[in-house]
Design an enzyme around this catalytic site. Structure first.
Site, PDB file in Angstrom:
ATOM      1  N   CYS A  83       0.828  -1.212   0.000  1.00 11.15           N
ATOM      2  CA  CYS A  83       0.000   0.000   0.000  1.00 11.15           C
ATOM      3  C   CYS A  83       0.861   1.260   0.000  1.00 11.15           C
ATOM      4  O   CYS A  83       0.350   2.364  -0.176  1.00 11.15           O
ATOM      5  CB  CYS A  83      -0.927   0.022   1.205  1.00 11.15           C
ATOM      6  SG  CYS A  83      -1.853  -1.494   1.420  1.00 11.15           S
ATOM      7  N   HIS A 332      -9.087   4.100  -0.868  1.00 12.13           N
ATOM      8  CA  HIS A 332      -7.730   3.568  -0.767  1.00 12.13           C
ATOM      9  C   HIS A 332      -7.416   2.672  -1.966  1.00 12.13           C
ATOM     10  O   HIS A 332      -7.397   1.444  -1.858  1.00 12.13           O
ATOM     11  CB  HIS A 332      -7.607   2.778   0.544  1.00 12.13           C
ATOM     12  CG  HIS A 332      -6.261   2.163   0.773  1.00 12.13           C
ATOM     13  ND1 HIS A 332      -5.093   2.680   0.258  1.00 12.13           N
ATOM     14  CD2 HIS A 332      -5.898   1.050   1.475  1.00 12.13           C
ATOM     15  CE1 HIS A 332      -4.069   1.906   0.629  1.00 12.13           C
ATOM     16  NE2 HIS A 332      -4.529   0.919   1.356  1.00 12.13           N
TER      17      HIS A 332
END
Lengths: 385, 385
Positions: A83, A332
């Site tokens: 991420c 996200h």
């Protein structure tokens, strides 16, 4: 070491983009950025992405996006730190410009998750953790973070409601963001009564699953005014790592990589946490936000709730946190998230953030994390003119 | 722009390493490199890898290898450009040192393929091609290269035997390489009678599937003598891209990205192809070698066979090609291959290549390719002392 400017930014709305492919999402964000500046001759594209191999059967994303934009034969490759891929791409782009290897570099991130079933997406995201010592035993990302949240509440006696109230603040911010995936307000009851994901984490403690692409364009500070009248400078940037599995750590309530990356970036920028006007931080879960705010120096250890209720994280407080709505509300898109943050901070510092605008923002920070804090990237930007 | 030196190298044998994991392979190569130099304080690790997400369920490889080496919290992330990942990692490491962002950077590559069935490995490798326009229709990497080989033989009337004879030369070289996966000699008959993979490509036209890790350590040229008495300088480096699907190209018999990357690297290094003493080139298939030798300027267009039979690619010829045995014999651990090449050229320039040594090698070149020439990285190194 040449000084580096951000001269443009572009992004797509974070959403379930079932009608857009990986390459078309990137193309949309990139054209958005290219069209804001005068005749940029792009020398290279660095693209952050985590899941395309698993979920779109595609590697070699650098060539994919250079081809999509008609920019071959320029240099183009992918950077991956789970991420934190977007933040790692930003560090790479920074060093390519700073060294003089290239003059104008596009740093982008793209992720396309939602064409798959939830189980496949969760499994792919789990590969940011330790496959042999965590994933193999059935740990998911939410369950690892649930351990941290339980520990935090046990050690600091923090009321459960404080985490819900952080989510409420994020949704209040995100409701003003035209690029947000979940642009609506919620209240404490909605958050506290949402379904369990991994006790004590509930749905509204989690960032949603979404698709999106974001792009910024970098060049040397000296040449920035050739391309645009308004730009920002990257005055500090750093990355750091930690043990990939959380069982190897001394302390679950501080993410060492955030502390290291932030301290290095503050030092390089010659600023302290008090100088930061606006920050986009990596709140994958509400517990990640609490620990990160402390690790970044915005809040005393264990007092996340006290600072929250004093308004420390809102405009006029210590630092305006996530005017975009953060991962919680903006969304996200994994490998793109770090580039969204950089685009959003650029937008804030240029005074172009519309209803999200933090008045007089001069210095901003991005905080992007891969794994449970095993790969962290922090950048600090300053308005030039 | 600081000048950049390679101060150390290390690698594992390329093999079917069923008893070693991704992280232990990397650790072995890294310790090998670290132990050659005096107290290197490593600031960052950049690691090339393509298939770990598919074949080892692991992303976030940067954190994995930093953790394995006990080097957290340093910066560590992965770079991916399919089979060109190692070359892209080298460019990244170069710019991190050249810019002054970091002083000492480890550039590594690691790949672990053989714990899987062939079908899964082929599918994973196929993701270097265009998932939507090539892979979806059943094209494999070998079949795409078979189109090039048929075209080459049709246009230039090149005898089939010439490709077999290139493989024979590679195996002759690789038989002297202790790190090679296939360290044995073959003859023309063996190559010509091996089984078909994708007509006209036969088994001995192909690089094998293998596991391995390679590492080099970079620092600024000025500081190199703090760490070691003998080192080389990276005097030219570049990357380039091409359309990801080969149907979009004007010409199948030249890979534009190789031409661009090589010309940029030659220009930066202020050398011409004639100045190169030794080169490690990306011979995934024998046809890839033929086209690449022409694109790199080592051989006239369409005359690969003539040059081969004149001994142009052997010591004493125009340029010694692949003393390691190349992808054909040393092996092709995908994302690590570009770093193997850099380690091998460093070893040659330092005069430490044992039976593989090319006498008086002063300037060397690496050529690393992802996809069917859609991502290409070229570096040029020179002996300093």
């Amino acid at each position: 070491m040449r000084r580096v400017a951000v001269i443009s930014y572009g992004m797509t709305k974070v959403d379930k983009h079932w009608n857009k492919s990986l390459r078309s999402l990137f193309g949309e964000a990139a054209l958005n950025a290219i069209n804001k500046v005068k005749n940029p001759k792009i020398d290279a594209i660095i693209v952050g992405n985590m899941c395309a191999s698993d979920l779109s059967d595609q590697n070699n994303i650098g060539a994919i996006v250079a081809d999509e934009l008609g920019l071959t034969p320029i240099t183009a490759y992918r950077v991956e730190a789970a991420c934190g891929s977007g933040g790692a791409a930003l560090l790479t782009g920074f060093s390519l410009v700073s060294s003089g290897v290239y003059d104008v570099v596009m740093v982008g991130g793209v992720e396309k998750l939602t064409d798959n079933i939830g189980k496949m997406i969760s499994f792919s995201l789990g590969k940011a953790a330790d496959a042999e010592y965590e994933l193999f035993y059935g740990a998911t990302f939410a369950s690892l973070n649930a351990l941290l949240m339980n520990r935090y509440m046990y050690v600091y006696k923090t009321p459960r409601e404080a985490f819900a109230d952080f989510a409420v603040l994020m949704h209040k911010n995100g409701a003003k963001n035209p690029y947000a995936q979940l642009p609506f307000e919620i209240n404490r009851e909605i958050a506290l009564n949402s379904e369990y994901i991994a006790d004590p984490i509930r749905l509204y403690d989690c960032a949603p699953i979404g698709d999106g692409a974001a792009v910024i364009i970098l060049c040397s500070l000296e040449e920035a005014s050739k391309y645009t009248d308004s730009f920002v400078e990257i005055i500090g940037i750093s990355g750091a790592s930690d043990t990939i599995n959380i069982a190897s750590r001394d302390d679950l309530l501080s993410l060492k990589a955030t502390v290291t990356a932030a301290n290095n970036a503050y030092k390089m920028a010659k600023v302290t946490p008090k100088d930061i006007d606006v920050a986009e931080i990596h709140d994958t879960f509400t517990i990640t936000a609490a620990i990160s705010l402390e690790d970044l120096g915005f809040c005393e250890r264990g007092k996340f709730d006290k600072f929250l209720y004093e308004g420390a994280f809102e405009p006029g407080g210590i630092v305006a946190i996530n005017p975009s709505g953060g991962l919680k509300s903006r969304g996200h898109p994994v490998g793109a998230t770090g580039v969204y943050q950089a685009a959003e901070i650029t937008m804030q510092l240029l005074g172009e953030a519309g209803k999200m605008q933090i008045p007089n923002a001069e210095i901003g920070l991005t905080h992007n994390m891969g794994g449970v804090g095993s790969s962290v990237y922090v950048s600090i930007m300053k308005r030039v003119k």
